[in-house]
Enzyme design. Structure first.
Site, PDB file in Angstrom:
ATOM      1  N   LYS A 198       0.812  -1.221   0.000  1.00 46.69           N
ATOM      2  CA  LYS A 198       0.000   0.000   0.000  1.00 46.69           C
ATOM      3  C   LYS A 198       0.842   1.267   0.000  1.00 46.69           C
ATOM      4  O   LYS A 198       0.474   2.266  -0.617  1.00 46.69           O
ATOM      5  CB  LYS A 198      -0.950  -0.015   1.193  1.00 46.69           C
ATOM      6  CG  LYS A 198      -0.282   0.092   2.545  1.00 46.69           C
ATOM      7  CD  LYS A 198      -1.224  -0.185   3.674  1.00 46.69           C
ATOM      8  CE  LYS A 198      -1.527  -1.646   3.815  1.00 46.69           C
ATOM      9  NZ  LYS A 198      -0.395  -2.480   4.222  1.00 46.69           N
ATOM     10  N   GLU A 242       3.448  -5.345  13.179  1.00 45.37           N
ATOM     11  CA  GLU A 242       4.871  -5.418  12.893  1.00 45.37           C
ATOM     12  C   GLU A 242       5.677  -5.148  14.162  1.00 45.37           C
ATOM     13  O   GLU A 242       5.157  -4.634  15.161  1.00 45.37           O
ATOM     14  CB  GLU A 242       5.247  -4.373  11.825  1.00 45.37           C
ATOM     15  CG  GLU A 242       4.492  -4.498  10.526  1.00 45.37           C
ATOM     16  CD  GLU A 242       4.907  -5.718   9.724  1.00 45.37           C
ATOM     17  OE1 GLU A 242       5.996  -6.276  10.016  1.00 45.37           O
ATOM     18  OE2 GLU A 242       4.161  -6.116   8.823  1.00 45.37           O
ATOM     19  N   ASP A 299      -1.253   3.668   8.000  1.00 44.13           N
ATOM     20  CA  ASP A 299      -1.609   2.516   7.176  1.00 44.13           C
ATOM     21  C   ASP A 299      -3.041   2.658   6.647  1.00 44.13           C
ATOM     22  O   ASP A 299      -3.293   2.456   5.456  1.00 44.13           O
ATOM     23  CB  ASP A 299      -1.472   1.238   8.001  1.00 44.13           C
ATOM     24  CG  ASP A 299      -1.920   0.007   7.238  1.00 44.13           C
ATOM     25  OD1 ASP A 299      -1.104  -0.560   6.491  1.00 44.13           O
ATOM     26  OD2 ASP A 299      -3.089  -0.396   7.390  1.00 44.13           O
ATOM     27  N   LYS A 332      -4.595   3.249   2.701  1.00 51.51           N
ATOM     28  CA  LYS A 332      -5.650   2.417   2.133  1.00 51.51           C
ATOM     29  C   LYS A 332      -6.814   3.259   1.621  1.00 51.51           C
ATOM     30  O   LYS A 332      -7.399   2.959   0.578  1.00 51.51           O
ATOM     31  CB  LYS A 332      -6.129   1.410   3.175  1.00 51.51           C
ATOM     32  CG  LYS A 332      -5.088   0.347   3.493  1.00 51.51           C
ATOM     33  CD  LYS A 332      -5.515  -0.535   4.651  1.00 51.51           C
ATOM     34  CE  LYS A 332      -4.481  -1.608   4.930  1.00 51.51           C
ATOM     35  NZ  LYS A 332      -4.795  -2.426   6.116  1.00 51.51           N
ATOM     36  N   GLY A 336      -3.082 -10.566   8.449  1.00 49.27           N
ATOM     37  CA  GLY A 336      -2.649 -11.953   8.452  1.00 49.27           C
ATOM     38  C   GLY A 336      -2.213 -12.400   7.070  1.00 49.27           C
ATOM     39  O   GLY A 336      -2.688 -11.894   6.061  1.00 49.27           O
TER      40      GLY A 336
END
Length: 328
Positions: free
Chosen positions: A38, A123, A134, A138, A234
């Protein structure tokens, strides 16, 4: 890159380099390029899409938004026949897992983060997740698919780094649930896109999105509200969307997502009340306060989203632990 028997290159490295240079080399060699990255798409998506058009190849990134939720794929199909007015949702599985653990199981922020990391949802450096970056990347991609605009400048976000057990107790006593929400919508000739924590009533659909699940929503002029839910973090859920993009390539489809997207500065375009907890209230906040709770947190009247997010960013210099959340 030089093997004529290789038709497509899949990249799941993360980060800008060498992923970006690999993408360029693949497309320049006339190969399809599929990525789950991304950050790279948000930074270089327009350039890669233009190169893919020039070479007649596909540039696909379903897995970059939503993990295992087929969000961008279905959004792209709807955008072909409908005018999409808004996109939003819980788009980060890491933060949703943490918020859920803090609110349903009374874990501390640190314990919730450690648990998410041990399960592979976070992470070793969780900054991009917990800061909202993040989710912001997106919603950039979702805006490109929905509106043909890849937002670049003017985006603001608030994360969950400063959400505490005290906040949890406070909002739960009032029947509210906190979720990290990414939002994008049409606003005049451009778009509004941002990320912020949001408080929902317990009966809201977002309040029932648990553990690492995502909930992606889009609103079409004809189709109305479409909601997709599933695992948002995941290895296997993400791989599901990578494989879907490979199947899209095999189906012969080339043009996708950012075919007509342009970069554009953003505007605001909406306002709502906010929950604010700060140890250093100022004139801006006092002038917008509608209600003060027993613990000193306040609820504002309707405030322009970009104005409030900009205030929170500046306020952090005076009060590093300030926490804000929109109220829906």
């Amino acid at each position: 890159f030089d093997d004529p028997t290789v038709d497509a290159v899949v990249e799941t490295l993360g980060g800008l380099d060498p992923a970006y240079s690999f993408g360029l080399r693949a497309l320049e060699a006339g190969k399809h390029f599929i990525t789950a990255n991304k950050a790279m798409v948000a930074a270089h998506g327009l350039e890669l899409a233009a190169l893919a058009r020039e070479k007649g190849t596909a540039f696909l990134f379903s897995a970059a938004c939503g993990g295992g939720v087929p969000f961008l794929h279905n959004l792209a199909l709807s955008a072909e026949t409908d005018r999409i007015e808004a996109v939003s949702g819980i788009l980060n599985g890491t933060t949703n897992y943490m918020l859920d653990a803090m609110q349903r199981r009374a874990l501390s922020y640190a314990d919730a983060l450690r648990e998410a990391q041990s399960l592979g949802y976070a992470e070793a450096d969780p900054t991009a997740d917990v800061s909202g970056l993040d989710a912001l990347r997106k919603i950039q991609l979702a805006c490109a698919v929905a509106f043909g605009i890849l937002p670049h400048d003017g985006m603001l976000c608030e994360g969950i780094e400063h959400f505490t057990a005290a906040d949890t107790e406070d909002i739960q006593s009032r029947g509210l649930v906190c979720r990290l929400i990414a939002s994008g919508r049409r606003a005049e000739n451009t778009v509004s896109a941002y990320v912020e924590p949001v408080l929902f009533p317990r009966a809201a659909a977002e309040s029932s999105v648990f553990v690492n699940n995502n909930m992606a929503r889009y609103m079409g002029g004809r189709c109305g509200s479409i909601v997709l839910m599933g695992q948002g973090a995941g290895r296997f859920p993400t791989a599901e969307n990578v494989v879907q993009d490979c199947l899209t390539v095999l189906s012969g489809k080339r043009g996708f997502y950012t075919d007509r997207a342009v970069s554009m500065f953003l505007t605001s375009g909406e306002a709502h009340p906010y929950y604010v907890r700060t140890g250093a209230p100022d004139a801006f906040l006092r002038g917008r306060t509608a209600e003060t709770w027993d613990d000193g947190a306040v609820v504002t009247g309707a405030v322009d989203v970009y104005e409030m997010l900009a205030w929170a960013k500046a306020q952090r210099e005076k009060d590093p632990d300030v926490f804000i959340a929109g109220i829906r």
